[in-house]
Design an enzyme around this catalytic site. Structure first.
Site, PDB file in Angstrom:
ATOM      1  N   CYS A 145       0.810  -1.228   0.000  1.00 25.89           N
ATOM      2  CA  CYS A 145       0.000   0.000   0.000  1.00 25.89           C
ATOM      3  C   CYS A 145       0.841   1.276   0.000  1.00 25.89           C
ATOM      4  O   CYS A 145       0.392   2.301  -0.511  1.00 25.89           O
ATOM      5  CB  CYS A 145      -0.966   0.003   1.181  1.00 25.89           C
ATOM      6  SG  CYS A 145      -0.194  -0.355   2.754  1.00 25.89           S
ATOM      7  N   HIS A 269      -2.594   6.586   3.676  1.00 28.03           N
ATOM      8  CA  HIS A 269      -1.157   6.859   3.708  1.00 28.03           C
ATOM      9  C   HIS A 269      -0.886   8.150   2.928  1.00 28.03           C
ATOM     10  O   HIS A 269      -1.531   8.421   1.897  1.00 28.03           O
ATOM     11  CB  HIS A 269      -0.378   5.732   3.033  1.00 28.03           C
ATOM     12  CG  HIS A 269      -0.298   4.459   3.828  1.00 28.03           C
ATOM     13  ND1 HIS A 269      -0.788   4.314   5.097  1.00 28.03           N
ATOM     14  CD2 HIS A 269       0.274   3.259   3.500  1.00 28.03           C
ATOM     15  CE1 HIS A 269      -0.546   3.078   5.538  1.00 28.03           C
ATOM     16  NE2 HIS A 269       0.087   2.417   4.583  1.00 28.03           N
TER      17      HIS A 269
HETATM   18  C1  2RA Z   1       1.787  -0.860   6.427  1.00 31.90           C
HETATM   19  N1  2RA Z   1       2.240  -1.009   4.092  1.00 31.90           N
HETATM   20  O1  2RA Z   1       1.313   0.268   6.273  1.00 31.90           O
HETATM   21  C2  2RA Z   1       1.932  -1.772   5.269  1.00 31.90           C
HETATM   22  C3  2RA Z   1       0.728  -2.626   5.112  1.00 31.90           C
HETATM   23  N2  2RA Z   1       0.829  -3.501   4.001  1.00 31.90           N
HETATM   24  O2  2RA Z   1       2.145  -1.308   7.497  1.00 31.90           O
END
Ligand code: 2RA
Length: 369
Positions: A145, A269
């Site tokens: 991600c 994110h």
């Molecule tokens: C996280 N990218 O944010 C990882 C999850 N797949 O921890």
């Protein structure tokens, strides 16, 4: 079903039928988002079969407005499946994705088990949909991600300017660490709410006690570490940003440095990106590219307080881009800020989009016969 021949990727007999889709890991955090995304998008699927661990078998979940009973993960569960979307731990994917492929399904896998396998394409449909067609193992991997939250915008800029370097700082939401991550932050926020904490060394740490899946308190804090520790001090998340960006963009020598940071955000994110290109860039040209790029929304008017934030981007599909600036000391580089929902485009949505690419390919193959 449309018989698919998982490893070769060519569609088989029984043309005309809608393909059968399996969702493996249907009861998990990303699986739940997969079901809601499947209920919102164009209904191209025949049967949607929900598969999970034996302890979840028999549960009923809603997809496309209908209650569907979850079946236990087994070889038989993949009978007649054309495309199988997996969101399960790495070791479960490593074991079961090849089994599903051997039963004729094309697997779209959201674990880390196959992403860097040279015989498994790593696909972001807006950037490299063509790669999905070549899948010697019958498996297509979905990126992590953190990479996914920026790569659609980077792919669009790369197509125009030619990317030569990425320097990235991530601001990662706690849902990247699953339900335990979300629960941990919510509990910690309750513990610190209405207090004067955050003024003395260690006061937040003492107040929250157990830090759950994180190496430090998440409430009233930022934590410069996500994933697991790898060689030379790099984290697994940082290496994924580097390795996956290179593979998706087809740039094996791309210079990439990432620092991954966990922040007290539930979902979405964000990344601050310094992107250097082969050619000189202008903000105007970058704006034009980003405004026209599929899957990207340009939100860049700081004078009006318009820039992407996780609180505004959460629950949406696009990659949001703002704060686009030309580097003051380098006419070939841009600075920008990107937000993307890590459970949607960062996981479930991209997986569903890849599955749709495969379904279209299978349908075209069936129609051609
Ligand atoms: C996280 N990218 O944010 C990882 C999850 N797949 O921890």
């Amino acid at each position: 079903m449309i018989r698919s021949g998982g490893a070769g990727g060519a569609a088989g007999s029984a043309g005309g039928d809608k393909p059968t889709l399996a969702v493996v890991g249907a009861t998990g955090a990303v699986g739940t988002v997969m079901l809601s995304i499947l209920s919102e998008r164009a209904d191209i699927w025949g049967e949607i079969r929900l598969i999970a661990s034996p302890r979840s078998a028999g549960r009923k979940l809603t997809v496309r407005g209908e209650q569907v009973e979850v079946v236990a993960l087994s070889e038989e569960a993949f009978e007649g499946v054309d495309v199988a979307m997996f969101d399960v731990p790495d070791e479960v994917s490593a074991q079961w994705a090849p089994i599903a492929a051997s039963k004729g399904a094309v697997v779209v896998d959201n674990s880390g088990a196959f992403r860097m396998d040279p015989d498994v394409p790593l696909v972001v449909p807006e950037v490299n949909a063509h790669a999905a067609r070549v899948r010697p193992r019958g498996i297509i991997a979905n990126p992590n991600c953190t990479t996914l939250s920026m790569i659609v915008a980077m792919g669009a800029l790369h197509a125009e300017f030619g990317l030569s370097e990425l320097i990235v700082s991530s601001y990662q939401a706690v849902s990247g660490a699953g339900k335990e991550g979300i629960d941990t932050l919510r509990e910690q926020l309750t513990l610190v709410a209405g207090t004067e904490l955050g003024t003395q060394p260690g006061d937040v740490r003492r107040a929250v006690g157990d830090t759950g899946p994180f190496p430090a308190p998440m409430a009233l804090n930022v934590v410069p570490f996500a994933g697991s520790l790898k060689e030379d001090g790099w984290s697994s998340e940082e290496l994924k940003v580097r390795n996956e960006s290179r593979k998706i963009l087809g740039l094996p020598e791309l210079r990439v440095a990432a620092t991954c940071v966990r922040v007290p955000v539930i979902t979405t994110h964000s990344l601050a990106v310094h992107a250097r290109f082969e050619n000189e860039v202008t903000v105007e040209a970058a704006h034009e590219i980003l405004a026209g790029a599929p899957g990207v929304v340009l939100c860049d008017d700081p004078a009006e307080g318009e820039f992407p934030t996780p609180a505004d981007a959460v629950g949406t599909d696009p990659t949001w881009v703002g704060r686009v600036r030309r580097s003051l000391d380098d006419p070939k580089a841009l600075e920008l800020f990107v937000c993307g929902d890590n459970l949607r485009k960062g996981a479930a949505l991209n997986t569903a989009q890849i599955a749709e690419v495969v379904a279209a390919e299978l349908a075209a193959g069936a129609a051609a016969r």
